[in-house]
Design a protein around this motif. Structure first.
Motif, PDB file in Angstrom:
ATOM      1  N   UNK A  79     134.666  24.904  36.256  1.00 53.45           N
ATOM      2  CA  UNK A  79     135.049  25.941  37.217  1.00 53.45           C
ATOM      3  C   UNK A  79     136.510  25.914  37.641  1.00 53.45           C
ATOM      4  N   UNK A  80     137.219  24.804  37.380  1.00 48.80           N
ATOM      5  CA  UNK A  80     138.563  24.636  37.939  1.00 48.80           C
ATOM      6  C   UNK A  80     139.588  24.394  36.840  1.00 48.80           C
ATOM      7  N   UNK A  81     140.752  25.020  36.987  1.00 45.18           N
ATOM      8  CA  UNK A  81     141.887  24.722  36.110  1.00 45.18           C
ATOM      9  C   UNK A  81     143.091  24.366  36.977  1.00 45.18           C
ATOM     10  N   UNK A  82     143.765  23.297  36.567  1.00 41.70           N
ATOM     11  CA  UNK A  82     144.891  22.789  37.340  1.00 41.70           C
ATOM     12  C   UNK A  82     146.041  22.456  36.403  1.00 41.70           C
ATOM     13  N   UNK A  83     147.255  22.578  36.939  1.00 37.08           N
ATOM     14  CA  UNK A  83     148.449  22.199  36.184  1.00 37.08           C
ATOM     15  C   UNK A  83     149.394  21.433  37.099  1.00 37.08           C
ATOM     16  N   UNK A  84     149.950  20.344  36.541  1.00 38.35           N
ATOM     17  CA  UNK A  84     150.910  19.534  37.290  1.00 38.35           C
ATOM     18  C   UNK A  84     152.231  19.467  36.534  1.00 38.35           C
ATOM     19  N   UNK A  85     153.314  19.463  37.274  1.00 41.43           N
ATOM     20  CA  UNK A  85     154.663  19.348  36.719  1.00 41.43           C
ATOM     21  C   UNK A  85     155.254  18.024  37.173  1.00 41.43           C
ATOM     22  N   UNK A  86     155.366  17.090  36.236  1.00 39.60           N
ATOM     23  CA  UNK A  86     155.922  15.768  36.522  1.00 39.60           C
ATOM     24  C   UNK A  86     155.238  15.111  37.724  1.00 39.60           C
ATOM     25  N   UNK A  87     153.908  15.253  37.761  1.00 39.86           N
ATOM     26  CA  UNK A  87     153.110  14.612  38.788  1.00 39.86           C
ATOM     27  C   UNK A  87     152.810  15.461  40.001  1.00 39.86           C
ATOM     28  N   UNK A  88     153.465  16.601  40.141  1.00 40.68           N
ATOM     29  CA  UNK A  88     153.261  17.478  41.300  1.00 40.68           C
ATOM     30  C   UNK A  88     152.433  18.687  40.879  1.00 40.68           C
ATOM     31  N   UNK A  89     151.377  18.962  41.645  1.00 45.13           N
ATOM     32  CA  UNK A  89     150.548  20.114  41.320  1.00 45.13           C
ATOM     33  C   UNK A  89     151.306  21.413  41.555  1.00 45.13           C
ATOM     34  N   UNK A 211     154.008  14.033  32.053  1.00 47.90           N
ATOM     35  CA  UNK A 211     153.266  13.117  32.923  1.00 47.90           C
ATOM     36  C   UNK A 211     154.124  11.877  33.198  1.00 47.90           C
ATOM     37  N   UNK A 212     154.440  11.613  34.457  1.00 44.31           N
ATOM     38  CA  UNK A 212     155.369  10.515  34.759  1.00 44.31           C
ATOM     39  C   UNK A 212     154.820   9.135  34.425  1.00 44.31           C
ATOM     40  N   UNK A 213     153.504   8.994  34.357  1.00 51.31           N
ATOM     41  CA  UNK A 213     152.918   7.677  34.112  1.00 51.31           C
ATOM     42  C   UNK A 213     152.657   7.390  32.639  1.00 51.31           C
ATOM     43  N   UNK A 214     152.959   8.360  31.759  1.00 50.51           N
ATOM     44  CA  UNK A 214     152.869   8.114  30.310  1.00 50.51           C
ATOM     45  C   UNK A 214     154.207   8.486  29.660  1.00 50.51           C
ATOM     46  N   UNK A 215     155.267   8.095  30.343  1.00 51.46           N
ATOM     47  CA  UNK A 215     156.631   8.235  29.838  1.00 51.46           C
ATOM     48  C   UNK A 215     157.007   9.675  29.531  1.00 51.46           C
ATOM     49  N   UNK A 216     156.555  10.571  30.392  1.00 50.50           N
ATOM     50  CA  UNK A 216     156.982  11.961  30.304  1.00 50.50           C
ATOM     51  C   UNK A 216     156.369  12.768  29.183  1.00 50.50           C
ATOM     52  N   UNK A 217     155.232  12.352  28.665  1.00 42.83           N
ATOM     53  CA  UNK A 217     154.571  13.128  27.616  1.00 42.83           C
ATOM     54  C   UNK A 217     153.643  14.169  28.243  1.00 42.83           C
ATOM     55  N   UNK A 218     153.446  15.286  27.545  1.00 43.22           N
ATOM     56  CA  UNK A 218     152.490  16.287  27.997  1.00 43.22           C
ATOM     57  C   UNK A 218     151.073  15.781  27.741  1.00 43.22           C
ATOM     58  N   UNK A 219     150.174  16.036  28.695  1.00 45.87           N
ATOM     59  CA  UNK A 219     148.792  15.551  28.588  1.00 45.87           C
ATOM     60  C   UNK A 219     147.835  16.666  28.995  1.00 45.87           C
ATOM     61  N   UNK A 220     146.815  16.884  28.171  1.00 46.32           N
ATOM     62  CA  UNK A 220     145.766  17.851  28.483  1.00 46.32           C
ATOM     63  C   UNK A 220     144.440  17.115  28.611  1.00 46.32           C
TER      64      UNK A 220
END
Length: 408
Positions: A79-89, A211-220
């Motif tokens: 039911x939910x979709x979310x996106x974060x930019x460098x750790x910030x929603x 993603x700041x906790x995986x060295x700046x890689x995009x994560x889905x």
């Protein structure tokens, strides 16, 4: 030129596309048989195509009553979709009726192997034979039909062939069709992770930019029935083999999903995505039709692979049914040519749409970087900016410019 009903149409390949083609032919009263290279007890590792679009559910339901509903009930509608930019929603939306209010939802999410199981059960229900360990070796077409020979020496004379035998398609090679396109620069790591039954995560699709906790890689992160898909975009300088190692993947899964998922990794793969389409979907005599990955390979963004393959299969069955009952050769050829024209156009559109998303994700241009950074900054004040960031990794929402073929 009514075709003999004694000769079944041959479908090469018992993946989702091939099985759908067989069911669609059967639904139209056309006898059909499937030749599959793998054994009956084949293993199909990985979740692979987990997103079944609503259009696909309707196609399956139309060809066999109850099939689309069974898939929908087995799958998960998050039911939910979310996106974060460098750790910030930067975007979040939860739908009260995420699947809509009709008989079939807008989508369902389940492992491809389960989709295949439902299709295979339906083939057995209606009495369609699957010949296992029957890899196609040669395909010889003529104005009057096709001769197919398998690696074990079995011969088939058939009015039409549907080549749904995957990316390495023998059928495609036998009709002289070639893939044209490109390959992604970046590699991707995909992991299937079993759900924690004692403390499951919320059912939400989450995309992380840098993603700041995986060295700046995009994560889905995408939930499906029984687990999670974790998709990590490698940097150009990464060693995919190292990132796909058990230790590193477990660390990244623990970081992105939570520590309790560290030891729940079920399958891992690393690969680059091809963006290719066959230069023709039919043979010179208009007796062999390519469908699914035999005719196209797309980056997975927007879930265009299996869904478009099932659309190919449905249209191929319609074309063959009309051609088989045509009163002359010209009408029959025209129907198959129409199939090729429509599905080649759809494949090119889907390739470009997936490519647009791929370029957006990989893009290091100043303009692309500026747009994403600006949207992230504006999202706090303007929801549309955050929604753009949420939508962009999947390509355009629409479909090919052919109004009657649906989204794919």
């Amino acid at each position: 030129m009514s075709e003999s009903q004694d000769e079944p149409v041959v479908v090469a390949g018992a993946g989702p596309t091939g099985m759908t083609a067989a069911l669609a032919l059967h639904a139209r009263g056309v006898p059909v048989v499937i030749l599959e290279a793998e054994p009956e007890d084949r293993e199909r590792p990985g979740s692979r195509a987990i997103y079944v679009h609503g259009t696909t559910l309707h196609t399956l339901e139309r060809n066999h009553e109850g099939l689309g509903k069974r898939l929908a009930e087995a799958g998960l509608v998050w039911p939910t979709r979310r996106t974060l930019w460098r750790g910030k929603e930067v975007f979040s939306r939860t739908y009260s009726t995420p699947g809509g209010t009709g008989d079939l939802p807008h989508f369902t999410s389940l492992p491809q192997v389960e989709t295949e199981d439902f299709l295979l059960e339906t083939l057995e229900e209606v009495g369609i034979d699957v010949h296992w360990d029957s890899a196609v070796e040669t395909v010889e077409s003529s104005p009057d039909g096709v001769r197919v020979v398998t690696e074990d020496g079995e011969e088939w004379e058939t009015p039409y062939v549907v080549g749904a035998d995957g990316a390495g398609s023998t059928v495609r090679k036998e009709i002289g069709s070639n893939f044209e396109g490109s390959q992604s620069e970046n590699s991707f790591i995909i992991a299937d992770v079993d759900e924690d039954p004692d403390e499951p995560r919320p059912n939400e699709r989450v995309f992380h930019y840098d993603h700041p906790d995986v060295e700046g890689r995009n994560v889905l992160l995408v939930p499906f029935t029984g687990g999670w898909r974790v998709d990590i975009q490698c940097k150009v300088t990464d060693d995919p083999e190292r990132l796909a190692s058990e230790e590193v993947v477990s660390d990244m899964v623990a970081t992105t999903l939570g520590e309790r998922y560290r030891d729940r990794v079920a399958w891992v793969s690393s690969y680059q995505f091809k963006q290719v389409t066959a230069d023709t979907f039919v043979d010179e005599h208009r007796r062999v039709l390519l469908a699914g990955e035999a005719g196209h390979l797309f980056a997975p963004f927007g879930a265009r692979g299996m869904n478009s393959g099932i659309a190919d299969a449905d249209e191929a069955a319609s074309a063959i049914a009309v051609a088989a009952g045509a009163t002359n050769d010209e009408v029959a050829r025209a129907e198959v040519e129409l199939y090729a024209s429509r599905r080649e156009k759809a494949a090119e559109w889907n390739k470009n749409a997936a490519g647009q998303a791929l370029e957006y994700l990989q893009g290091d241009s100043v303009v692309t970087k500026f747009k994403k950074r600006a949207a992230a900054e504006l999202s706090e004040y303007w929801e549309d900016a955050g929604e753009w960031l949420d939508d962009a990794p999947y390509g355009p929402r629409g479909g090919p410019p052919i109004t009657s073929i649906g989204r794919y």
